[in-house]
Design an enzyme around this catalytic site. Structure first.
Site, PDB file in Angstrom:
ATOM      1  N   LYS A  49       0.822  -1.204   0.000  1.00 44.96           N
ATOM      2  CA  LYS A  49       0.000   0.000   0.000  1.00 44.96           C
ATOM      3  C   LYS A  49       0.864   1.266   0.000  1.00 44.96           C
ATOM      4  O   LYS A  49       0.523   2.262  -0.651  1.00 44.96           O
ATOM      5  CB  LYS A  49      -0.933  -0.001   1.206  1.00 44.96           C
ATOM      6  CG  LYS A  49      -2.065  -1.014   1.119  1.00 44.96           C
ATOM      7  CD  LYS A  49      -2.995  -0.705  -0.042  1.00 44.96           C
ATOM      8  CE  LYS A  49      -4.164  -1.647  -0.106  1.00 44.96           C
ATOM      9  NZ  LYS A  49      -5.071  -1.363  -1.251  1.00 44.96           N
ATOM     10  N   PRO A  72      -8.467   5.563   3.901  1.00 43.12           N
ATOM     11  CA  PRO A  72      -9.356   4.970   4.901  1.00 43.12           C
ATOM     12  C   PRO A  72      -8.672   3.845   5.677  1.00 43.12           C
ATOM     13  O   PRO A  72      -7.717   3.233   5.178  1.00 43.12           O
ATOM     14  CB  PRO A  72     -10.499   4.415   4.058  1.00 43.12           C
ATOM     15  CG  PRO A  72      -9.832   4.040   2.765  1.00 43.12           C
ATOM     16  CD  PRO A  72      -8.671   4.996   2.567  1.00 43.12           C
ATOM     17  N   MET A  74      -9.845   0.329   8.339  1.00 47.14           N
ATOM     18  CA  MET A  74     -10.781  -0.781   8.205  1.00 47.14           C
ATOM     19  C   MET A  74     -12.162  -0.208   7.940  1.00 47.14           C
ATOM     20  O   MET A  74     -12.668   0.597   8.723  1.00 47.14           O
ATOM     21  CB  MET A  74     -10.793  -1.626   9.482  1.00 47.14           C
ATOM     22  CG  MET A  74     -11.771  -2.768   9.470  1.00 47.14           C
ATOM     23  SD  MET A  74     -11.313  -4.121   8.364  1.00 47.14           S
ATOM     24  CE  MET A  74      -9.961  -4.876   9.271  1.00 47.14           C
ATOM     25  N   THR A  75     -12.771  -0.602   6.828  1.00 51.49           N
ATOM     26  CA  THR A  75     -14.025  -0.003   6.388  1.00 51.49           C
ATOM     27  C   THR A  75     -15.193  -0.930   6.707  1.00 51.49           C
ATOM     28  O   THR A  75     -15.236  -2.071   6.236  1.00 51.49           O
ATOM     29  CB  THR A  75     -13.963   0.294   4.880  1.00 51.49           C
ATOM     30  OG1 THR A  75     -12.821   1.121   4.623  1.00 51.49           O
ATOM     31  CG2 THR A  75     -15.199   1.019   4.425  1.00 51.49           C
TER      32      THR A  75
END
Length: 215
Positions: A49, A72, A74-75
């Protein structure tokens, strides 16, 4: 017509993984994960990432494109897909018998998926938008997260904390989401997010339906 502005979705995996950062440091848009530490610990998710975001920045600069980045954690929240996705497993593994036997004493960042979608729109439309935007609604201990679900759905066979783990509760780290708030984002409460997520998981058959209590 040439592309002038791109909104890129990154991850807080590109931000928070740094063993040298002070616990008192406020996590913000200037923070990056330490790629050497990620390689050493074989944390390939955070490594990938971080490299992906930095590569996107370099490519955008080379092409003369404005790159805006939404970051973001943890979504959570209701899902569009029928299958059980990774964040769905993040919750259901502590709500069904025979999966996770204990809830870990660990912290993580969380945000509602609808807030992430709104953040992308706000960043794209704002003439003053620039750079990175942390889209973190809350940072909390996993045990606290499960307790919030228990309040609304007490009849599930929830996993509990390991009775042999006597360490103090890990405290959430400090962070700033002011930059995205300045564009107008107001974060959904975690109670609402979790309630809508459980109802969505029930509807899709990933959780049995029990009697629920009022919010």
């Amino acid at each position: 017509m040439s592309v002038r502005r791109i909104v890129f979705t990154s991850s807080y995996g590109a931000v928070h993984m740094d063993p040298n950062r002070s616990p008192d440091k406020v996590l913000d848009e200037t923070c990056w994960s330490d790629t050497e530490f990620c390689k050493k610990t074989k944390n390939w998710y955070c490594y990938a990432k971080t490299l992906a975001e930095k590569s996107a920045m370099a490519e955008a600069k080379k092409r003369g494109v404005q790159l805006l980045v939404v970051v973001p954690p943890m979504t959570l929240g209701p899902a569009l897909s029928q299958g059980l996705h990774l964040t769905g497993k993040h919750l259901t593994q502590y709500m069904t018998v025979g999966t996770k036997r204990a809830v870990p004493n660990a912290v993580a960042g969380y945000v509602d998926v609808r807030d992430v979608a709104q953040a992308h729109g706000l960043v794209y439309k704002s003439p003053k938008a620039s750079g990175r935007y942390l889209c973190i609604g809350y940072v909390m201990n996993r045990l606290e997260l499960i307790d919030l679900v228990k309040e609304r759905f007490p009849h599930y066979p929830f996993s509990k904390r390991d009775e042999h783990d006597k360490t103090p509760m890990v405290k959430p780290y400090k962070f700033s989401n002011q930059k995205i708030k300045d564009l107008g984002l107001r974060f959904t409460s975690m109670k609402e997010t979790l309630s809508d997520m459980v109802l969505s998981l029930q509807e899709k058959g990933h959780l049995p339906i029990y009697t629920i209590s009022k919010l």
